[in-house]
Enzyme design. Structure first.
Site, PDB file in Angstrom:
ATOM      1  N   SER A  11       0.850  -1.193   0.000  1.00  6.79           N
ATOM      2  CA  SER A  11       0.000   0.000   0.000  1.00  6.79           C
ATOM      3  C   SER A  11       0.886   1.243   0.000  1.00  6.79           C
ATOM      4  CB  SER A  11      -0.917  -0.018   1.225  1.00  6.79           C
ATOM      5  OG  SER A  11      -1.789   1.080   1.207  1.00  6.79           O
ATOM      6  N   HIS A  36      -1.182  -1.183  -4.300  1.00  9.03           N
ATOM      7  CA  HIS A  36      -2.470  -0.725  -3.793  1.00  9.03           C
ATOM      8  C   HIS A  36      -2.386   0.779  -3.538  1.00  9.03           C
ATOM      9  CE1 HIS A  36      -6.352  -1.308  -1.782  1.00  9.03           C
ATOM     10  NE2 HIS A  36      -5.932  -0.402  -0.908  1.00  9.03           N
ATOM     11  N   ASP A  38      -4.401   4.041  -2.227  1.00 12.76           N
ATOM     12  CA  ASP A  38      -5.553   4.539  -1.488  1.00 12.76           C
ATOM     13  C   ASP A  38      -5.842   5.991  -1.862  1.00 12.76           C
ATOM     14  OD1 ASP A  38      -6.295   2.301   0.111  1.00 12.76           O
ATOM     15  OD2 ASP A  38      -4.518   2.642   1.349  1.00 12.76           O
ATOM     16  N   MET A  40      -8.252   9.098  -1.103  1.00 10.30           N
ATOM     17  CA  MET A  40      -9.167   9.572  -0.058  1.00 10.30           C
ATOM     18  C   MET A  40      -9.523  11.033  -0.291  1.00 10.30           C
ATOM     19  SD  MET A  40      -7.556   7.637   3.279  1.00 10.30           S
ATOM     20  CE  MET A  40      -5.821   7.912   2.964  1.00 10.30           C
ATOM     21  N   HIS A  69      -7.903   2.229  -5.122  1.00 11.57           N
ATOM     22  CA  HIS A  69      -8.954   2.034  -4.121  1.00 11.57           C
ATOM     23  C   HIS A  69      -9.579   3.392  -3.822  1.00 11.57           C
ATOM     24  CE1 HIS A  69      -9.855   0.840   0.354  1.00 11.57           C
ATOM     25  NE2 HIS A  69     -10.965   1.012  -0.354  1.00 11.57           N
ATOM     26  N   MET A  71     -11.690   5.564  -1.977  1.00 13.30           N
ATOM     27  CA  MET A  71     -12.420   5.830  -0.735  1.00 13.30           C
ATOM     28  C   MET A  71     -12.980   7.240  -0.825  1.00 13.30           C
ATOM     29  SD  MET A  71     -10.096   4.010   2.210  1.00 13.30           S
ATOM     30  CE  MET A  71      -8.466   4.352   1.560  1.00 13.30           C
ATOM     31  N   MET A 140     -12.374  -4.660   4.075  1.00 16.31           N
ATOM     32  CA  MET A 140     -11.629  -3.782   4.975  1.00 16.31           C
ATOM     33  C   MET A 140     -11.582  -4.400   6.363  1.00 16.31           C
ATOM     34  SD  MET A 140     -10.635  -1.251   3.132  1.00 16.31           S
ATOM     35  CE  MET A 140     -10.002  -0.229   4.470  1.00 16.31           C
ATOM     36  N   ASP A 178      -7.556  -5.586   3.595  1.00 22.70           N
ATOM     37  CA  ASP A 178      -6.823  -4.327   3.726  1.00 22.70           C
ATOM     38  C   ASP A 178      -7.029  -3.744   5.113  1.00 22.70           C
ATOM     39  OD1 ASP A 178      -5.592  -1.879   3.416  1.00 22.70           O
ATOM     40  OD2 ASP A 178      -7.015  -1.092   1.961  1.00 22.70           O
TER      41      ASP A 178
END
Length: 220
Positions: A11, A36, A38, A40, A69, A71, A140, A178
């Protein structure tokens, strides 16, 4: 002994952003399988990370598949931008998609792999109607938004439930986990049925990335 191929997805949020090229090279050489990322937005989760420009830069630095990913609220607004930037997987949250079927359709039209994430409190049953249309189920194991949180043990039962349901129907679907994933709990996560381990702190805060990745796979 579990003989399934276990993929490791470092990540990037836990990496040293001042030397991303070197960080990516190190995890490639250490035996990782994909990255990965993230994303946000400060709304769906309280933190803010980065956007399509960083994804594009990362795509130029690696041959690895990128699991982006999202979010974020209303992820459908940004699917095309992230796909153009290099996303191989576009993973959205069920909780952020009132019309998940439409979002899945859009991802498929972009010819990306479809990922759907569930927060710890969201039951596995909520994703069942969509499982035959997706490529990746991301469970998650922390509340999304910040790295370095502790794994929520109750999620192990959800992993088992998902893996058993998918196996009985022979659906070719990856199960990723994750949040708080490390060598101390990786064996239980793998035994429960996960095929991808997303790990940030356990890899990027270690002194030896290969040893960290091997430990996650149970090879040490």
């Amino acid at each position: 002994m579990n003989k399934r191929k276990i993929k490791i997805a470092p990540s990037i949020l836990a990496a040293d952003f001042s030397c991303l090229r070197e960080e990516i090279k190190r995890v490639e050489e250490a035996g990782a399988d994909l990255l990965h990322l993230d994303i946000m937005d400060g709304h769906f989760v309280p933190n803010i990370s980065f956007g399509p420009l960083i994804v594009k830069a990362l795509d130029r630095l690696t041959h690895f598949p990128l699991d982006v990913h999202l979010m974020i609220k209303k992820p459908e607004r940004y699917l095309e931008a992230f796909r153009i930037s290099g996303a191989d997987y576009l993973t959205v949250h069920l909780e952020a998609c009132p019309n998940l079927a439409e979002v899945i359709r859009q991802i498929m039209e972009l010819k990306a792999k479809v990922g759907v994430a569930l927060n710890p409190q969201t039951p596995f049953s909520s994703i069942i109607p969509f499982l035959k249309k997706i490529d990746l189920l991301l469970l998650m194991s922390v509340n999304p938004g910040f790295g370095g949180q502790e794994f929520i043990p109750a999620v192990l039962e959800k992993i088992k439930e998902a893996a058993q349901w998918i196996s009985r129907r022979e659906i070719p679907l990856e199960i990723a986990v994750d949040g708080g994933v490390g060598p101390q709990n990786a064996p239980q996560i793998i035994e429960a049925g996960a095929t991808i381990l997303d790990a940030g702190t356990a890899i990027f805060k270690s002194t030896n990335y290969k040893e960290a990745i091997d430990s996650l796979r149970g090879q040490r």
